[in-house]
Design a protein around this motif. Structure first.
Motif, mmCIF file in Angstrom:
data_model
loop_
_atom_site.group_PDB
_atom_site.id
_atom_site.type_symbol
_atom_site.label_atom_id
_atom_site.label_comp_id
_atom_site.label_asym_id
_atom_site.label_seq_id
_atom_site.Cartn_x
_atom_site.Cartn_y
_atom_site.Cartn_z
ATOM 1 N N VAL A 142 25.286 43.876 50.806
ATOM 2 C CA VAL A 142 26.648 43.363 50.648
ATOM 3 C C VAL A 142 27.601 44.524 50.365
ATOM 4 C CG1 VAL A 142 28.147 41.853 49.285
ATOM 5 C CG2 VAL A 142 25.832 41.109 49.875
ATOM 6 N N ALA A 143 27.145 45.479 49.567
ATOM 7 C CA ALA A 143 27.973 46.656 49.262
ATOM 8 C C ALA A 143 28.341 47.402 50.544
ATOM 9 C CB ALA A 143 27.244 47.572 48.286
ATOM 10 N N ARG A 144 27.401 47.517 51.467
ATOM 11 C CA ARG A 144 27.691 48.203 52.732
ATOM 12 C C ARG A 144 28.771 47.459 53.519
ATOM 13 N NH1 ARG A 144 22.179 49.201 52.348
ATOM 14 N NH2 ARG A 144 21.599 47.395 53.619
ATOM 15 N N GLN A 145 28.748 46.128 53.474
ATOM 16 C CA GLN A 145 29.761 45.337 54.178
ATOM 17 C C GLN A 145 31.136 45.530 53.539
ATOM 18 O OE1 GLN A 145 28.488 41.260 54.283
ATOM 19 N NE2 GLN A 145 26.545 41.749 55.250
ATOM 20 N N ILE A 146 31.163 45.538 52.221
ATOM 21 C CA ILE A 146 32.433 45.738 51.513
ATOM 22 C C ILE A 146 32.965 47.138 51.801
ATOM 23 C CG2 ILE A 146 33.505 45.912 49.228
ATOM 24 C CD1 ILE A 146 31.453 43.784 48.288
ATOM 25 N N GLU A 147 32.075 48.120 51.759
ATOM 26 C CA GLU A 147 32.471 49.500 52.021
ATOM 27 C C GLU A 147 32.966 49.663 53.461
ATOM 28 O OE1 GLU A 147 30.780 53.542 50.114
ATOM 29 O OE2 GLU A 147 29.350 52.322 51.217
ATOM 30 N N SER B 207 40.057 44.818 33.626
ATOM 31 C CA SER B 207 39.439 45.187 34.893
ATOM 32 C C SER B 207 38.470 46.332 34.633
ATOM 33 C CB SER B 207 40.509 45.637 35.889
ATOM 34 O OG SER B 207 39.917 46.160 37.064
ATOM 35 N N ALA B 208 37.466 46.456 35.489
ATOM 36 C CA ALA B 208 36.543 47.583 35.381
ATOM 37 C C ALA B 208 37.094 48.813 36.100
ATOM 38 C CB ALA B 208 35.172 47.208 35.945
ATOM 39 N N GLU B 209 38.233 48.678 36.748
ATOM 40 C CA GLU B 209 38.830 49.813 37.442
ATOM 41 C C GLU B 209 39.428 50.802 36.448
ATOM 42 O OE1 GLU B 209 40.188 48.385 41.779
ATOM 43 O OE2 GLU B 209 41.707 48.212 40.236
ATOM 44 N N THR B 210 39.428 52.067 36.842
ATOM 45 C CA THR B 210 40.100 53.070 36.026
ATOM 46 C C THR B 210 41.601 52.922 36.215
ATOM 47 O OG1 THR B 210 39.905 54.700 37.795
ATOM 48 C CG2 THR B 210 38.154 54.690 36.120
ATOM 49 N N HIS B 211 42.339 53.634 35.422
ATOM 50 C CA HIS B 211 43.784 53.439 35.378
ATOM 51 C C HIS B 211 44.504 53.809 36.667
ATOM 52 C CE1 HIS B 211 43.229 52.231 31.363
ATOM 53 N NE2 HIS B 211 42.884 53.419 30.926
ATOM 54 N N GLY B 212 44.001 54.781 37.402
ATOM 55 C CA GLY B 212 44.653 55.147 38.662
ATOM 56 C C GLY B 212 44.692 53.980 39.635
ATOM 57 N N ALA C 162 29.136 55.152 39.952
ATOM 58 C CA ALA C 162 28.284 55.152 41.132
ATOM 59 C C ALA C 162 27.764 53.766 41.480
ATOM 60 C CB ALA C 162 27.103 56.100 40.913
ATOM 61 N N GLY C 163 27.849 52.825 40.536
ATOM 62 C CA GLY C 163 27.287 51.497 40.755
ATOM 63 C C GLY C 163 28.269 50.533 41.366
ATOM 64 N N TRP C 164 27.723 49.498 41.961
ATOM 65 C CA TRP C 164 28.527 48.444 42.553
ATOM 66 C C TRP C 164 28.539 47.253 41.599
ATOM 67 C CZ3 TRP C 164 31.336 47.907 47.092
ATOM 68 C CH2 TRP C 164 31.379 49.049 47.891
ATOM 69 N N ILE C 165 29.401 47.315 40.605
ATOM 70 C CA ILE C 165 29.545 46.243 39.623
ATOM 71 C C ILE C 165 30.918 45.618 39.828
ATOM 72 C CG2 ILE C 165 29.665 45.671 37.178
ATOM 73 C CD1 ILE C 165 27.894 48.137 36.655
ATOM 74 N N VAL C 166 30.940 44.304 40.003
ATOM 75 C CA VAL C 166 32.194 43.611 40.254
ATOM 76 C C VAL C 166 32.382 42.523 39.189
ATOM 77 C CG1 VAL C 166 33.474 42.171 41.897
ATOM 78 C CG2 VAL C 166 32.074 44.066 42.728
ATOM 79 N N PRO C 167 33.547 42.524 38.525
ATOM 80 C CA PRO C 167 33.829 41.468 37.548
ATOM 81 C C PRO C 167 33.925 40.090 38.211
ATOM 82 C CG PRO C 167 35.279 43.334 37.203
ATOM 83 C CD PRO C 167 34.585 43.560 38.516
ATOM 84 N N ILE C 168 33.579 39.078 37.443
ATOM 85 C CA ILE C 168 33.770 37.684 37.854
ATOM 86 C C ILE C 168 35.125 37.251 37.292
ATOM 87 C CG2 ILE C 168 32.949 35.308 37.577
ATOM 88 C CD1 ILE C 168 30.113 36.519 37.223
ATOM 89 N N PRO C 169 36.040 36.795 38.137
ATOM 90 C CA PRO C 169 37.351 36.381 37.635
ATOM 91 C C PRO C 169 37.212 35.296 36.548
ATOM 92 C CG PRO C 169 37.360 36.465 40.017
ATOM 93 C CD PRO C 169 35.934 36.617 39.579
ATOM 94 N N ASP D 143 35.993 50.854 48.259
ATOM 95 C CA ASP D 143 35.005 51.697 47.593
ATOM 96 C C ASP D 143 35.015 51.415 46.090
ATOM 97 O OD1 ASP D 143 33.223 53.616 46.787
ATOM 98 O OD2 ASP D 143 34.363 55.314 47.572
ATOM 99 N N VAL D 144 34.406 50.294 45.715
ATOM 100 C CA VAL D 144 34.406 49.838 44.322
ATOM 101 C C VAL D 144 33.936 50.929 43.361
ATOM 102 C CG1 VAL D 144 33.399 48.181 42.703
ATOM 103 C CG2 VAL D 144 34.284 47.402 44.909
ATOM 104 N N PRO D 145 32.817 51.638 43.632
ATOM 105 C CA PRO D 145 32.387 52.662 42.673
ATOM 106 C C PRO D 145 33.448 53.730 42.400
ATOM 107 C CG PRO D 145 30.609 52.172 44.190
ATOM 108 C CD PRO D 145 31.843 51.467 44.711
ATOM 109 N N SER D 146 34.173 54.169 43.421
ATOM 110 C CA SER D 146 35.192 55.200 43.170
ATOM 111 C C SER D 146 36.356 54.642 42.370
ATOM 112 C CB SER D 146 35.681 55.838 44.473
ATOM 113 O OG SER D 146 36.500 54.946 45.191
ATOM 114 N N TYR D 147 36.717 53.372 42.594
ATOM 115 C CA TYR D 147 37.806 52.757 41.832
ATOM 116 C C TYR D 147 37.449 52.656 40.350
ATOM 117 C CZ TYR D 147 39.196 51.115 46.499
ATOM 118 O OH TYR D 147 39.528 51.029 47.830
ATOM 119 N N GLN D 148 36.131 52.547 40.077
ATOM 120 C CA GLN D 148 35.665 52.428 38.701
ATOM 121 C C GLN D 148 35.171 53.765 38.143
ATOM 122 O OE1 GLN D 148 32.735 49.302 38.791
ATOM 123 N NE2 GLN D 148 34.234 47.750 39.320
#
Length: 175
Positions: free
Chosen positions: A100-105, A58-63, A118-125, A110-115
């Motif tokens: 799309v990022a505004r809709q998700i937010e 995952s691109a998410e950090t460990h927390g 600052a960017g909105w990068i989402v992995p493709i399953p 908050d994808v950028p904070s999870y990663q």
């Protein structure tokens, strides 16, 4: 499978070669703890690996990723692709358009904070079953995050459980 060296939940760098030394792996790319489909898939796969070890990326950090890691148990490996560099190199991540990022937010995600970025990068399953030689024996990539591979069925076909060899036909009768 292209080589990687990514940090695990204990911040220890883990390489693909190191994992393959222990046997075949099923590499599962997940979007993150915020994705309902990923949570369901991770919970379902916790007992599905069979002969292949489960490796989640995952691109998410460990927390934030800790919520997913708790569902998979100690036998699986959960790796953090910092900045999604590895996944981007494989074409397995997309930049999210600002509208799309505004809709998700607006939905509280908050994808950028999870990663920790600052960017909105989402992995493709995706799912890759990789043999000990690093050869991909099965690949499933679908940009529609709702469509997931039935890994149990795939592994049963690719890596049947060890057991006695199937019976052979008797030799033809002489005559």
């Amino acid at each position: 499978m292209p080589a990687f060296r990514l940090p695990d939940h204990a911040h220890r760098l883990v390489s693909l070669a190191e994992l393959l030394d222990q046997g075949p792996v099923a590499i599962v790319v997940v979007r993150g703890h915020w994705c309902h489909y990923c949570r369901v898939q991770v919970a379902d796969l916790a007992s599905a690996a069979g002969a292949a070890r489960l490796v989640f990326i995952s691109a998410e950090t460990h927390g934030p990723a800790a919520a997913l890691r708790q569902k998979i148990g100690d036998d699986a490996v959960f790796l953090c692709d910092v900045g999604a560099g590895y996944l981007l190199s494989l074409g397995l991540a997309v930049w999210i358009d600002p509208s799309v990022a505004r809709q998700i937010e607006a939905a509280g995600i908050d994808v950028p904070s999870y990663q920790n970025g600052a960017g909105w990068i989402v992995p493709i399953p995706a799912v890759f079953v990789v043999d000990r030689d690093g050869v991909i024996r099965l690949a499933h990539v679908d940009p529609d995050y709702r469509r997931r591979l039935d890994l149990r069925a795939a592994l049963a076909t690719l890596m049947p459980p060890p057991g006695p060899p199937p019976p052979t036909s008797p030799p033809p009768a002489a005559g």
